[in-house]
Design a protein around this motif. Structure first.
Motif, PDB file in Angstrom:
ATOM      1  N   LYS A  27      -2.343  -6.382   4.822  1.00  0.00           N
ATOM      2  CA  LYS A  27      -2.100  -4.943   4.935  1.00  0.00           C
ATOM      3  C   LYS A  27      -3.352  -4.179   5.353  1.00  0.00           C
ATOM      4  CE  LYS A  27       2.105  -4.794   2.341  1.00  0.00           C
ATOM      5  NZ  LYS A  27       2.246  -6.252   2.083  1.00  0.00           N
ATOM      6  N   GLY A  39       8.776  -9.747   4.319  1.00  0.00           N
ATOM      7  CA  GLY A  39       9.337  -8.970   3.219  1.00  0.00           C
ATOM      8  C   GLY A  39      10.023  -7.736   3.761  1.00  0.00           C
ATOM      9  N   ASN A  40       9.218  -6.739   4.147  1.00  0.00           N
ATOM     10  CA  ASN A  40       9.775  -5.533   4.750  1.00  0.00           C
ATOM     11  C   ASN A  40       9.847  -5.617   6.273  1.00  0.00           C
ATOM     12  OD1 ASN A  40      10.837  -3.467   3.135  1.00  0.00           O
ATOM     13  ND2 ASN A  40       8.825  -3.116   2.229  1.00  0.00           N
ATOM     14  N   PHE A  41       9.448  -6.735   6.826  1.00  0.00           N
ATOM     15  CA  PHE A  41       9.550  -7.036   8.260  1.00  0.00           C
ATOM     16  C   PHE A  41       8.638  -6.192   9.153  1.00  0.00           C
ATOM     17  CE2 PHE A  41      13.659  -9.642   8.818  1.00  0.00           C
ATOM     18  CZ  PHE A  41      13.508 -10.225   7.576  1.00  0.00           C
ATOM     19  N   GLY A  42       7.607  -5.570   8.570  1.00  0.00           N
ATOM     20  CA  GLY A  42       6.659  -4.833   9.398  1.00  0.00           C
ATOM     21  C   GLY A  42       5.799  -5.787  10.215  1.00  0.00           C
ATOM     22  N   ASN A  43       5.346  -6.846   9.563  1.00  0.00           N
ATOM     23  CA  ASN A  43       4.565  -7.871  10.233  1.00  0.00           C
ATOM     24  C   ASN A  43       5.351  -8.461  11.417  1.00  0.00           C
ATOM     25  OD1 ASN A  43       2.690  -9.832  10.769  1.00  0.00           O
ATOM     26  ND2 ASN A  43       2.755 -10.795   8.752  1.00  0.00           N
ATOM     27  N   THR A  59      -0.987 -14.433   4.713  1.00  0.00           N
ATOM     28  CA  THR A  59      -1.128 -12.984   4.555  1.00  0.00           C
ATOM     29  C   THR A  59      -2.001 -12.567   3.381  1.00  0.00           C
ATOM     30  OG1 THR A  59       1.000 -13.126   3.453  1.00  0.00           O
ATOM     31  CG2 THR A  59       1.004 -12.254   5.684  1.00  0.00           C
ATOM     32  N   ASP A  95      -0.076  -4.867  -3.389  1.00  0.00           N
ATOM     33  CA  ASP A  95      -1.001  -5.008  -2.263  1.00  0.00           C
ATOM     34  C   ASP A  95      -1.200  -3.726  -1.446  1.00  0.00           C
ATOM     35  OD1 ASP A  95      -1.606  -7.555  -2.854  1.00  0.00           O
ATOM     36  OD2 ASP A  95      -0.255  -8.461  -1.393  1.00  0.00           O
TER      37      ASP A  95
END
Ligand SMILES: *Cc1c(COP(=O)(O)O)cnc(C)c1O
Length: 447
Positions: free
Chosen positions: A110, A250-254, A396, A141
């Motif tokens: 992050k 997880g939140n699919f930002g990556n 990550t 995080d």
């Protein structure tokens, strides 16, 4: 001079330029902002990435989106300042690599988004001479990365709410030992309660004058910097042939960063979308029906305990469908294209633990739970679809963030990073608060 425009995935509000959406985060119609068109990278520039530094590549990528809003030399300054740490590409076996996105100041990926976003905000605020208050709810995080990224920036106050008993000591110290413009609040409640208070504050007309802004993963300002490391890794490892990239999600930002990189012209053979036991996405690919996992399941890879990834709204939009914020699918995206680009797998905690053990025993390498989910996913994909292409599995977080878990699995002690050592001796500043909106509001108004 026409700046790049961003539309809301719900398409009921006007388009905006980058500066505006950076401070808005989510669109007023609860959609997420997407660029009206995705710029293509030229072969000429792509061929040069092989010899460029991380900050230089970041400048080239961001410049394609921001060249009408920020001068390129300013972007370079911002990038150099944000990315003053290594991005190791570790060869584990054959032509299979681990991309370590855990070498930033808070030891989680992050940092990549937070450090760039904070500096972009600072850049625009300076021109406007405005003040801003960033409100963040965190389960661990995000809070640390945001706190570190905004520490000491002028004209920006940061207030972080975390569930008092749900974060680890090392995570907590990343938020509580900084002081200056960073305030950490230990809420007597759960992560969901923190999120509710923050959401309520955003909708409260009495607080408008505080100029509240969010820094969560729905902001496109966090997606943009996450496009960069895909170019970096693929061009360093495999300038001539496409690669396979496994993303612990997880939140699919990556993942969104990777998918946009591919649309920009980066040759990627396949994205392995590795999730934990929250398996809504692999299920969606299997039966074309979307059903969130509710409540989300608590797994070892705790930063991926998401039963309804917020960036799925963007992913579905990118492939021509329409998903809303609540998880209602109004138009099915092109599933053939999605399956062409991605393969997805749900990884159990048991498989995660076995992977950490096996990787340590046979390759002498310590993965932490999130990276282990990705590595397991990659290897399962290769069992089903053997390939000679180079493979990149994303790590990550630094194992030092999860010392108890690793110790239990491997029986070895995990030391602290340099930053953690510094923080462990510093005084903590913690405000305790009950789960009550009026107390929270009073604090915001009187500080
Ligand atoms: C946030 C996080 C993830 C998940 O990333 P998304 O962009 O939410 O998919 C994975 N691993 C770690 C360590 C994280 O902090």
């Amino acid at each position: 001079m026409i700046m790049m425009q961003f539309y809301s995935t719900n398409k009921t509000v006007p388009q905006q330029n980058f500066e505006e959406i950076l401070f808005m985060g989510q669109a007023p119609d609860f959609g997420l902002y997407m660029p009206e068109s995705i710029p293509k990278i030229s072969k000429e520039i792509l061929n040069k990435f092989n010899t460029m530094s991380y900050a230089e590549i970041a400048t080239e990528i961001c410049n394609l989106y921001l060249h009408k809003e920020i001068a390129k030399e300013d972007l370079l300054k911002i990038s150099k300042d944000a990315y003053d740490f290594e991005v190791p590409l570790v060869k584990l076996e054959l032509n299979h690599y681990i991309m370590r996105l855990d070498q930033g100041p808070t030891s989680a990926f992050k940092d990549f988004a937070a450090r760039m976003m904070s500096r972009l905000m600072q850049h625009f605020l300076k021109k406007k001479s405005q003040k801003l208050t960033i409100l963040v709810a965190t389960s661990g995080d995000t809070g640390g990365a945001i706190a570190d990224a905004y520490l000491g920036l002028d004209n920006i106050e940061v207030i972080i709410l975390y569930p008092a008993t749900e974060v680890s000591a090392r995570q907590r110290k990343q938020m509580t030992t900084l002081g200056k413009n960073i305030t950490a609040i230990a809420l007597n409640g759960k992560f969901d309660d923190c999120q509710k208070l923050v959401k309520q504050a955003f909708g409260d007309a009495d607080l408008t004058h505080l100029n509240l802004s969010s820094a969560n993963s729905i902001n496109f300002g966090r997606i943009l910097p996450q496009i960069v490391y895909y170019f970096y890794a693929a061009c360093k490892i495999s300038p001539q042939e496409p690669c396979i990239i496994s993303v612990p999600s997880g939140n699919f930002g990556n993942l969104m960063g990777g998918l946009i990189a591919k649309k920009m012209g980066l040759p990627v053979e396949k994205f392995v979308v590795a999730v934990n036991e929250n398996d809504e996405y692999p299920q969606f690919l299997k039966n074309s029906k979307y059903q969130k996992v509710e409540p989300s399941k608590a797994c070892l890879s705790s930063a991926m305990n998401v039963g309804h990834p917020s960036n799925l709204v963007r992913l579905v939009d990118l492939y021509g469908g329409h998903l809303d914020y609540q998880g209602e699918l109004h138009a099915l995206p092109n599933m053939d294209d999605i399956k062409n680009d991605m393969w997805s797998i749900s990884v159990s905690d048991d498989q995660t633990i076995q992977t950490i053990k096996k990787t340590y025993d046979s390759l002498n390498y310590i993965l932490e739970p999130h990276g282990a989910v990705a590595w397991y996913g990659l290897n399962e994909y290769l069992k089903e679809f053997p390939s000679k292409f180079p493979c990149i599995s994303i790590e990550t977080a630094d194992p030092a963030k999860f010392p108890e878990e690793i110790e239990k699995i491997l029986g070895i002690e995990i030391g602290m990073t340099e930053n953690m050592k510094k923080q462990s001796n510093n005084q903590e500043y913690i405000q305790k608060m009950d789960n009550d909106y009026n107390s929270f509001k009073k604090m915001l108004l009187t500080r």
